[in-house]
Each structure stands twice: as structure tokens, then as C-alpha cells.
Scaffold this active site. Structure first.
Site, PDB file in Angstrom:
ATOM      1  N   GLU A  46      82.787  -0.675 -22.447  1.00 33.13           N
ATOM      2  CA  GLU A  46      82.125  -1.711 -21.656  1.00 33.13           C
ATOM      3  C   GLU A  46      80.642  -1.817 -21.998  1.00 33.13           C
ATOM      4  O   GLU A  46      80.019  -2.856 -21.761  1.00 33.13           O
ATOM      5  CB  GLU A  46      82.270  -1.415 -20.155  1.00 33.13           C
ATOM      6  N   TYR A  70      71.643 -26.434  -8.152  1.00 37.48           N
ATOM      7  CA  TYR A  70      72.687 -25.438  -8.435  1.00 37.48           C
ATOM      8  C   TYR A  70      72.820 -25.144  -9.920  1.00 37.48           C
ATOM      9  O   TYR A  70      73.231 -24.048 -10.293  1.00 37.48           O
ATOM     10  CB  TYR A  70      74.035 -25.826  -7.822  1.00 37.48           C
ATOM     11  N   GLU A 109      77.807  -3.634  -8.402  1.00 37.61           N
ATOM     12  CA  GLU A 109      76.992  -3.578  -7.192  1.00 37.61           C
ATOM     13  C   GLU A 109      75.513  -3.801  -7.503  1.00 37.61           C
ATOM     14  O   GLU A 109      74.812  -4.500  -6.763  1.00 37.61           O
ATOM     15  CB  GLU A 109      77.177  -2.216  -6.496  1.00 37.61           C
ATOM     16  N   LYS A 142      85.206  -8.803 -12.105  1.00 33.45           N
ATOM     17  CA  LYS A 142      85.557  -8.483 -13.486  1.00 33.45           C
ATOM     18  C   LYS A 142      87.070  -8.716 -13.612  1.00 33.45           C
ATOM     19  O   LYS A 142      87.855  -7.888 -13.150  1.00 33.45           O
ATOM     20  CB  LYS A 142      85.190  -7.032 -13.796  1.00 33.45           C
TER      21      LYS A 142
END
Length: 140
Positions: free
Chosen positions: A38, A71, A91, A116
Site C-alpha cells: 500500500e 463543490y 482516520e 478503500k
């Protein structure tokens, strides 16, 4: 005690308006995670946002983007934070992103969900959802 004897309820306090801008399914690739693979290979991340602002009335009356929250600009900023941060934890990404959005845009409260989609083969996705508010007197 009969109904006639009961004191009247105090009048409801009216609060300022709250309108919401929704961004659903903002998808991009970024480095996020703690596992070695990752840290090397970008993976997809899906972000949903609920941006609470005081009111759309001024924007609706004037048809001016500078009277509301853009946006597209928020979405670009979220993507930029995620890609530059190369976070280990979702987090941390969520906290950092909410702090930045509240500081940089006229938003009163933000709810962010970051998923994810390929984190677990057995799940459609794994992620977090947080809600943060601008300090009193700041934001929208």
C-alpha cells in the site's frame, strides 16, 4: 394534574438555516495504508461529503458561485490532500481533510466518509466516517 394545569412548553427556538451540499462517490487513486504494497502502489479511494452551510438563499437569488461553496473546488482540495499526504491511516486522512475544509471554505459542519474499496476481498469496502464542526464564530 389535568392538561389545563400543565405549564405550556416554552416556544421552540428557531435556529439559523442549514443547507447541505452533497458530494457522493468522489473517486481517485492515492497512496494510503500501512502494508508495504500500500505504500508503493496507489489504490482507489472513494470519498463522500456532506457540507453544511448556513443557507443557499443568497446564492439562489444571485446565481453567483461566490455566494455558496464551490463543490468542484472542495473536491479538488480533498483529492490534493489525499494524494499529497500519503497517509497510513484512513482516520488521519479524514481528520486532516475535515480540518482543512473547515479552515478554507465557509462550511459550518462537514461529514466525510472515506472508503478503500479493495481493502478486504470479502467486503465491498472498508473505511471511516467522521463529522467535524467549525469552532463557534467560524465557518459558514
Amino acid at each position: 394534574m389535568t392538561d389545563a394545569d400543565r405549564p405550556l412548553a416554552p416556544p421552540l427556538k428557531t435556529s439559523r438555516s442549514t443547507d447541505r451540499i452533497l458530494v457522493q462517490g468522489l473517486e481517485f487513486e492515492t497512496i494510503i495504508g500501512i502494508l508495504p504494497h500500500e505504500r508503493e502502489t496507489p489504490q482507489p479511494l472513494r470519498v463522500d461529503l456532506v457540507l453544511e452551510v448556513d443557507s443557499f438563499r443568497d446564492a439562489a437569488a444571485s446565481e453567483r458561485i461566490d455566494r455558496t461553496v464551490d463543490y468542484a473546488a472542495v473536491s479538488r482540495r480533498v483529492t490534493e490532500i489525499a494524494r499529497e499526504g500519503r497517509f497510513q491511516l484512513v482516520e488521519t486522512l479524514a481528520e486532516t481533510t475535515c480540518e482543512a475544509l473547515l479552515a478554507e471554505f465557509p462550511i459550518r459542519r462537514v461529514t466525510l466518509r472515506a472508503m478503500k474499496p479493495h481493502a478486504l476481498a470479502e467486503a465491498a469496502g472498508v473505511g471511516v466516517e467522521i463529522t467535524r464542526e467549525a469552532p463557534a464564530g467560524e465557518g459558514a
